[in-house]
Design a protein around this motif. Structure first.
Motif, short mmCIF file in Angstrom:
data_model
loop_
_atom_site.label_atom_id
_atom_site.label_comp_id
_atom_site.label_asym_id
_atom_site.label_seq_id
_atom_site.Cartn_x
_atom_site.Cartn_y
_atom_site.Cartn_z
N ARG A 47 44.55 57.69 -59.34
CA ARG A 47 44.04 56.33 -59.51
C ARG A 47 44.89 55.55 -60.50
NH1 ARG A 47 38.81 54.36 -62.10
NH2 ARG A 47 38.41 52.37 -61.08
N SER A 48 45.32 56.22 -61.56
CA SER A 48 46.19 55.57 -62.55
C SER A 48 47.48 55.10 -61.89
CB SER A 48 46.50 56.56 -63.68
OG SER A 48 47.44 56.02 -64.57
N CYS A 49 48.04 55.91 -61.00
CA CYS A 49 49.28 55.53 -60.31
C CYS A 49 49.09 54.26 -59.48
CB CYS A 49 49.75 56.67 -59.41
SG CYS A 49 50.46 58.06 -60.31
N PHE A 50 47.98 54.19 -58.75
CA PHE A 50 47.74 53.01 -57.92
C PHE A 50 47.55 51.75 -58.77
CE2 PHE A 50 46.50 55.95 -54.38
CZ PHE A 50 47.46 55.51 -53.49
N THR B 43 52.65 53.83 -55.77
CA THR B 43 52.06 54.47 -54.59
C THR B 43 52.74 55.79 -54.25
OG1 THR B 43 51.45 52.30 -53.72
CG2 THR B 43 51.47 54.13 -52.16
N ASP B 44 54.06 55.81 -54.29
CA ASP B 44 54.78 57.04 -53.94
C ASP B 44 54.46 58.17 -54.91
OD1 ASP B 44 56.01 55.94 -51.72
OD2 ASP B 44 57.75 55.23 -52.84
N ARG B 45 54.30 57.85 -56.18
CA ARG B 45 53.95 58.88 -57.16
C ARG B 45 52.53 59.41 -56.89
NH1 ARG B 45 54.60 63.39 -59.46
NH2 ARG B 45 53.56 63.65 -61.46
N ALA B 46 51.63 58.53 -56.47
CA ALA B 46 50.28 58.97 -56.13
C ALA B 46 50.31 59.95 -54.97
CB ALA B 46 49.41 57.76 -55.77
N LEU B 47 51.16 59.68 -53.98
CA LEU B 47 51.28 60.59 -52.83
C LEU B 47 51.93 61.91 -53.25
CD1 LEU B 47 52.39 58.00 -50.12
CD2 LEU B 47 50.15 59.09 -50.35
N GLU B 48 52.85 61.85 -54.19
CA GLU B 48 53.45 63.09 -54.70
C GLU B 48 52.39 63.96 -55.38
OE1 GLU B 48 56.56 61.99 -57.35
OE2 GLU B 48 57.89 61.22 -55.76
N GLY C 260 39.26 58.62 -50.79
CA GLY C 260 38.86 57.22 -50.93
C GLY C 260 39.87 56.44 -51.76
N THR C 261 40.34 57.05 -52.84
CA THR C 261 41.33 56.40 -53.71
C THR C 261 42.66 56.21 -52.97
OG1 THR C 261 40.29 57.41 -55.66
CG2 THR C 261 42.53 56.56 -55.91
N LEU C 262 43.11 57.26 -52.28
CA LEU C 262 44.39 57.18 -51.57
C LEU C 262 44.35 56.14 -50.46
CD1 LEU C 262 45.07 61.02 -51.37
CD2 LEU C 262 46.60 59.36 -52.46
N ILE C 263 43.29 56.14 -49.68
CA ILE C 263 43.18 55.19 -48.57
C ILE C 263 43.09 53.77 -49.09
CG2 ILE C 263 41.69 54.44 -46.66
CD1 ILE C 263 41.12 57.49 -46.20
N GLY D 118 46.55 57.94 -41.24
CA GLY D 118 46.92 59.35 -41.25
C GLY D 118 46.13 60.12 -42.29
N MET D 119 45.87 59.48 -43.43
CA MET D 119 45.08 60.11 -44.48
C MET D 119 43.64 60.31 -44.02
SD MET D 119 45.89 61.35 -47.46
CE MET D 119 47.37 60.44 -47.94
N LYS D 120 43.11 59.34 -43.30
CA LYS D 120 41.74 59.47 -42.78
C LYS D 120 41.66 60.62 -41.78
CE LYS D 120 39.99 56.66 -39.58
NZ LYS D 120 39.32 57.41 -38.48
#
Length: 261
Positions: free
Chosen positions: A153-156, A161-166, A184-187, A201-203
């Motif tokens: 959540r901090s990354c977003f 965004t890319d760091r959140a996915l990492e 929920g946070t990622l989507i 894709g995440m869903k």
């Protein structure tokens, strides 16, 4: 006349629990005429009442008394609550100070209080301090789902965004199971970044691999995301999927659809 008999810890806890006014509860707790014997429960009750009411100076007075009351080993959850109260009052430096002082309360900090601190810093948007403490994570054990949820959540919030996915990939590599909050946070973040292919894709991953059911807010974020990129027909497809899954359409869903029509 002899001195009055001390009120039992159980009686004091009952008085504090029944008192709705935190100011009066504070007066009851400190009344020197009542000869209280303080228990951890009574400390917990009054600190919680004062913290929720944002009566920070009064809470700190009780906290100092508890600090000096060496009869008690202070439970970590109580100090986690104190950290969260400082976050609600937008006092991040005091949240940090409380975390660092946990050993002086005859308590050992664990991942639980570490996560409480990270969440407090996130609430106060102190991203650099989060990064500083995240580098100390190994001192408190391997990160759990809660830890990753806060860091993602901090990354977003920072547009990373890319760091959140990492971090999400790291979760899967280390067998830390994502939950509804993770997805929920990622989507939500992917939709705000207009990365709709990844959001859908995440869903799909959420449903097929982790057997988690998307909630209304997940669908609402997807609906808003497709509208932002002009794929308006997909908003109605999402609505139909929600109805098939038995989800209640709230006012946000209907307002989004009205903008499309």
């Amino acid at each position: 006349m002899g001195s009055s008999k001390p009120i039992s810890p159980f009686r004091l806890s009952s008085l504090l629990r029944s008192q709705k006014d935190p100011s009066l509860a504070f007066q009851i707790f400190l009344n020197p005429q009542n000869h209280y014997r303080y228990s951890i429960l009574s400390y917990d009750l009054i600190i919680t009442k004062l913290g929720r009411a944002k009566m920070i100076p009064q809470m700190e007075l009780i906290l100092q008394q508890l600090h000096n009351d060496t009869r008690h080993r202070v439970p970590e959850p109580l100090l986690c609550h104190v950290i969260s109260f400082y976050a609600r009052a937008r006092l991040p430096s005091r949240a940090v100070q409380t975390f660092l002082s946990i050993p002086s309360f005859r308590c050992t900090p664990t991942l639980k209080s570490f996560n409480s601190l990270l969440n407090a810093l996130l609430t106060c948007r102190r991203f650099q301090t989060i990064t500083h403490f995240a580098s100390r994570l190994s001192e408190f054990g391997p990160p759990n789902t809660c830890t990753y949820n806060i860091l993602i959540r901090s990354c977003f919030f920072q547009g990373r965004t890319d760091r959140a996915l990492e971090l999400f990939d790291e979760m899967r590599r280390t067998n830390v199971c994502p939950d509804q909050v993770t997805f929920g946070t990622l989507i939500h973040g992917l939709c705000k970044d207009s990365r709709m292919h990844q959001a859908f894709g995440m869903k799909k991953l959420m449903i097929q691999e982790f057997k988690l059911k998307p909630c209304v807010s997940v669908y609402t974020n997807l609906m808003k995301g497709v509208c932002e990129i002009g794929e308006l027909h997909r908003a109605f497809e999402i609505k139909d999927e929600m109805e098939r899954n038995g989800l209640r359409l709230d006012v946000v869903v209907y307002n989004t659809l009205l903008l499309v029509m």
